[in-house]
Design a protein around this motif. Sequence first.
Motif, PDB file in Angstrom:
ATOM      1  N   GLY A  79       0.830  -1.195   0.000  1.00 13.61           N
ATOM      2  CA  GLY A  79       0.000   0.000   0.000  1.00 13.61           C
ATOM      3  C   GLY A  79       0.868   1.250   0.000  1.00 13.61           C
ATOM      4  O   GLY A  79       2.057   1.210   0.342  1.00 13.61           O
ATOM      5  N   SER A  80       0.274   2.377  -0.375  1.00 10.98           N
ATOM      6  CA  SER A  80       1.027   3.628  -0.427  1.00 10.98           C
ATOM      7  C   SER A  80       0.157   4.788   0.036  1.00 10.98           C
ATOM      8  O   SER A  80      -1.078   4.733  -0.026  1.00 10.98           O
ATOM      9  N   PHE A  81       0.838   5.837   0.522  1.00 10.14           N
ATOM     10  CA  PHE A  81       0.160   7.071   0.947  1.00 10.14           C
ATOM     11  C   PHE A  81       0.721   8.203   0.095  1.00 10.14           C
ATOM     12  O   PHE A  81       1.929   8.425   0.069  1.00 10.14           O
ATOM     13  N   ASN A  82      -0.176   8.904  -0.626  1.00 11.36           N
ATOM     14  CA  ASN A  82       0.235   9.942  -1.566  1.00 11.36           C
ATOM     15  C   ASN A  82      -0.261  11.305  -1.097  1.00 11.36           C
ATOM     16  O   ASN A  82      -1.428  11.658  -1.312  1.00 11.36           O
ATOM     17  N   PRO A  83       0.598  12.118  -0.451  1.00 12.37           N
ATOM     18  CA  PRO A  83       0.186  13.463  -0.031  1.00 12.37           C
ATOM     19  C   PRO A  83      -0.090  14.368  -1.227  1.00 12.37           C
ATOM     20  O   PRO A  83       0.498  14.210  -2.305  1.00 12.37           O
ATOM     21  N   TYR A  84      -0.986  15.343  -1.035  1.00 15.83           N
ATOM     22  CA  TYR A  84      -1.334  16.295  -2.092  1.00 15.83           C
ATOM     23  C   TYR A  84      -1.591  17.669  -1.485  1.00 15.83           C
ATOM     24  O   TYR A  84      -1.818  17.815  -0.275  1.00 15.83           O
ATOM     25  N   LEU A  85      -1.556  18.679  -2.338  1.00 15.76           N
ATOM     26  CA  LEU A  85      -1.970  20.034  -1.984  1.00 15.76           C
ATOM     27  C   LEU A  85      -3.056  20.463  -2.960  1.00 15.76           C
ATOM     28  O   LEU A  85      -2.846  20.413  -4.180  1.00 15.76           O
ATOM     29  N   ASN A  86      -4.206  20.862  -2.437  1.00 11.14           N
ATOM     30  CA  ASN A  86      -5.315  21.330  -3.268  1.00 11.14           C
ATOM     31  C   ASN A  86      -5.471  22.839  -3.139  1.00 11.14           C
ATOM     32  O   ASN A  86      -5.305  23.403  -2.052  1.00 11.14           O
ATOM     33  N   TRP A  87      -5.836  23.458  -4.257  1.00 11.72           N
ATOM     34  CA  TRP A  87      -6.215  24.873  -4.272  1.00 11.72           C
ATOM     35  C   TRP A  87      -7.604  24.936  -4.873  1.00 11.72           C
ATOM     36  O   TRP A  87      -7.829  24.469  -5.985  1.00 11.72           O
ATOM     37  N   GLY A  88      -8.555  25.461  -4.102  1.00  9.44           N
ATOM     38  CA  GLY A  88      -9.919  25.466  -4.607  1.00  9.44           C
ATOM     39  C   GLY A  88     -10.770  26.495  -3.911  1.00  9.44           C
ATOM     40  O   GLY A  88     -10.280  27.467  -3.322  1.00  9.44           O
ATOM     41  N   GLY A  89     -12.061  26.285  -3.981  1.00  8.96           N
ATOM     42  CA  GLY A  89     -12.993  27.214  -3.360  1.00  8.96           C
ATOM     43  C   GLY A  89     -14.370  26.609  -3.189  1.00  8.96           C
ATOM     44  O   GLY A  89     -14.770  25.711  -3.936  1.00  8.96           O
ATOM     45  N   PHE A  90     -15.068  27.084  -2.154  1.00 11.75           N
ATOM     46  CA  PHE A  90     -16.492  26.785  -1.998  1.00 11.75           C
ATOM     47  C   PHE A  90     -17.255  27.816  -2.824  1.00 11.75           C
ATOM     48  O   PHE A  90     -17.006  29.027  -2.712  1.00 11.75           O
ATOM     49  N   HIS A  91     -18.186  27.351  -3.665  1.00 12.00           N
ATOM     50  CA  HIS A  91     -18.941  28.225  -4.546  1.00 12.00           C
ATOM     51  C   HIS A  91     -20.434  28.003  -4.344  1.00 12.00           C
ATOM     52  O   HIS A  91     -20.852  27.069  -3.655  1.00 12.00           O
ATOM     53  N   PHE A  92     -21.226  28.873  -4.982  1.00 15.26           N
ATOM     54  CA  PHE A  92     -22.691  28.771  -4.909  1.00 15.26           C
ATOM     55  C   PHE A  92     -23.161  28.685  -3.451  1.00 15.26           C
ATOM     56  O   PHE A  92     -23.922  27.811  -3.071  1.00 15.26           O
ATOM     57  N   TRP A  93     -22.604  29.611  -2.631  1.00 15.48           N
ATOM     58  CA  TRP A  93     -22.996  29.753  -1.225  1.00 15.48           C
ATOM     59  C   TRP A  93     -22.820  28.459  -0.432  1.00 15.48           C
ATOM     60  O   TRP A  93     -23.670  28.065   0.357  1.00 15.48           O
ATOM     61  N   GLY A  94     -21.700  27.795  -0.660  1.00 20.95           N
ATOM     62  CA  GLY A  94     -21.364  26.605   0.112  1.00 20.95           C
ATOM     63  C   GLY A  94     -21.938  25.310  -0.413  1.00 20.95           C
ATOM     64  O   GLY A  94     -21.786  24.263   0.222  1.00 20.95           O
ATOM     65  N   HIS A  95     -22.589  25.338  -1.575  1.00 21.20           N
ATOM     66  CA  HIS A  95     -23.185  24.126  -2.141  1.00 21.20           C
ATOM     67  C   HIS A  95     -22.273  23.393  -3.119  1.00 21.20           C
ATOM     68  O   HIS A  95     -22.630  22.312  -3.590  1.00 21.20           O
ATOM     69  N   ALA A  96     -21.128  23.964  -3.466  1.00 22.64           N
ATOM     70  CA  ALA A  96     -20.260  23.337  -4.459  1.00 22.64           C
ATOM     71  C   ALA A  96     -18.802  23.645  -4.161  1.00 22.64           C
ATOM     72  O   ALA A  96     -18.476  24.639  -3.512  1.00 22.64           O
ATOM     73  N   GLU A  97     -17.937  22.757  -4.640  1.00 21.39           N
ATOM     74  CA  GLU A  97     -16.494  22.970  -4.604  1.00 21.39           C
ATOM     75  C   GLU A  97     -15.940  22.844  -6.018  1.00 21.39           C
ATOM     76  O   GLU A  97     -16.365  21.974  -6.770  1.00 21.39           O
ATOM     77  N   PHE A  98     -14.987  23.702  -6.345  1.00 21.83           N
ATOM     78  CA  PHE A  98     -14.138  23.526  -7.524  1.00 21.83           C
ATOM     79  C   PHE A  98     -12.696  23.566  -7.030  1.00 21.83           C
ATOM     80  O   PHE A  98     -12.344  24.394  -6.181  1.00 21.83           O
ATOM     81  N   TYR A  99     -11.837  22.701  -7.577  1.00 23.04           N
ATOM     82  CA  TYR A  99     -10.476  22.630  -7.050  1.00 23.04           C
ATOM     83  C   TYR A  99      -9.532  22.026  -8.084  1.00 23.04           C
ATOM     84  O   TYR A  99      -9.957  21.382  -9.048  1.00 23.04           O
ATOM     85  N   VAL A 100      -8.254  22.272  -7.872  1.00 25.01           N
ATOM     86  CA  VAL A 100      -7.190  21.586  -8.597  1.00 25.01           C
ATOM     87  C   VAL A 100      -6.280  20.939  -7.552  1.00 25.01           C
ATOM     88  O   VAL A 100      -6.228  21.367  -6.407  1.00 25.01           O
ATOM     89  N   SER A 101      -5.572  19.888  -7.962  1.00 24.63           N
ATOM     90  CA  SER A 101      -4.789  19.103  -7.012  1.00 24.63           C
ATOM     91  C   SER A 101      -3.371  18.912  -7.534  1.00 24.63           C
ATOM     92  O   SER A 101      -3.161  18.647  -8.717  1.00 24.63           O
TER      93      SER A 101
END
Length: 434
Positions: free
Chosen positions: A65-87
């Motif tokens: 097995g492996s553990f793969n750390p990541y950093l995401n940059w994104g945002g909550f949109h539509f008043w907290g009903h959606a997320e858009f992000y890149v990883s």
Amino acid sequence: MMKQFLLLIFFIPCSINLSGQENTLASKKRLDFAKTYFELGGNLFPSFTGKRFLGNSITTFEHPGSFNPYLNWGGFHFWGHAEFYVSFPLTQLNLKRKAETDFQLTHYVATGARFLPWAFEEKKIRPYIGFSWSALDFKQIIKPNEDQPTLSKDFMLVPDIGFLYGYKDFAIRIGVNYFHSNAWQYPMSKTEFEEISTPKFNLQVGLVYSFESSHDKNPETNKKWNSYPTVSRLSLDATRFGDFFVGIGPSVSFSLAKSEYNKSDFPYLNDKLSSSTYYDIALGYQFNKANLFSALSFRNPRYENTGYGTKQTIQKTSLAFEVSKFLTDYSGFVPYIGLNIAYDHIQYSENTNDADRKLTFRKVEPGITVGWDILPGKTEEYLILRTNLRWYPLSSLDIDNKSFDFSQLEYNLIQVVFYPGRFLKSRHKIGFNW
């Protein structure tokens, strides 16, 4: 898959209007539409079965097995009903080291979208469901030779499901990603292939830090921006004919079609290529009252393909002129569509154990541009975030009378766009002398 992704993006606003019965659109302020976040986390992949030659026969063994750390940059949109992000993947940590074998399994998220039926709130558990538009790379390493090829599955739609729990500016994420395409015809040599199945699921854990970036320092400006209708033209209240802008942001490119040349001459290499990260640099002019912009964009993607003593390199230098039309403004989410034409200078090099060669191509390629801006302040904003995709369906090379087809898709993840004239105007309003 491209159609599915775009449908998902434009389906979310409709879904939010149908859900969220506790809030009416009238009670939702424009400047609360979006909230930026950074997320540090990791994906836990379970163990899986690998294959290798032992003597003259194929034997199986277990990859840990492996553990793969990541950093995401994104945002909550539509008043907290959606997320858009890149990883952005950071590294890979195998849970057990082996002296004779190793592997690399990397999940890249070009962009992702998630839907929260109940708006994200502090001290409440909020489930979500979504998709990421992703790439998955796999390389099996049989030591001491580490020249095995890296295979890629580009342009995958990876479903995910999970929940968030928020406290103040932080949130904890626990979720699961599902990889429906997990079988690889992996080359044991240049001519022999075996199927290897990587894990179908991984467990995702992350720590999210979110912050407000939409509000202006001037309360009167905030009041004005909040007074805009939920749906309106971007040009509403525009006072300037237009503004120059400059932009820069990280990008990646994917070939959507398979290479006939690689399938024929190098079947042990990828027949669909993806680039390393490069920068999209733009210089343009926005016609505020006409709801459109034009720009010159410079990009220089580089593609590399290696394995079993062979190395392919494609260095592309491209200048595109594009004109795009803003479609609407939905509380600061402003999609657009346009046409572009690119002049490409392409250098192809091929290095094998037998021979080396270099070829140069110059081409003019027509393309389609789609994307969106985040614009809470309409045409008064001097620093904005832009996302765009350019598709070149006719992009290809001919090598030895065989097609090296790209059908290239360029994805500009998040571009920071600066309007100098708007900046000077905003400084003048608060008493600065320039």
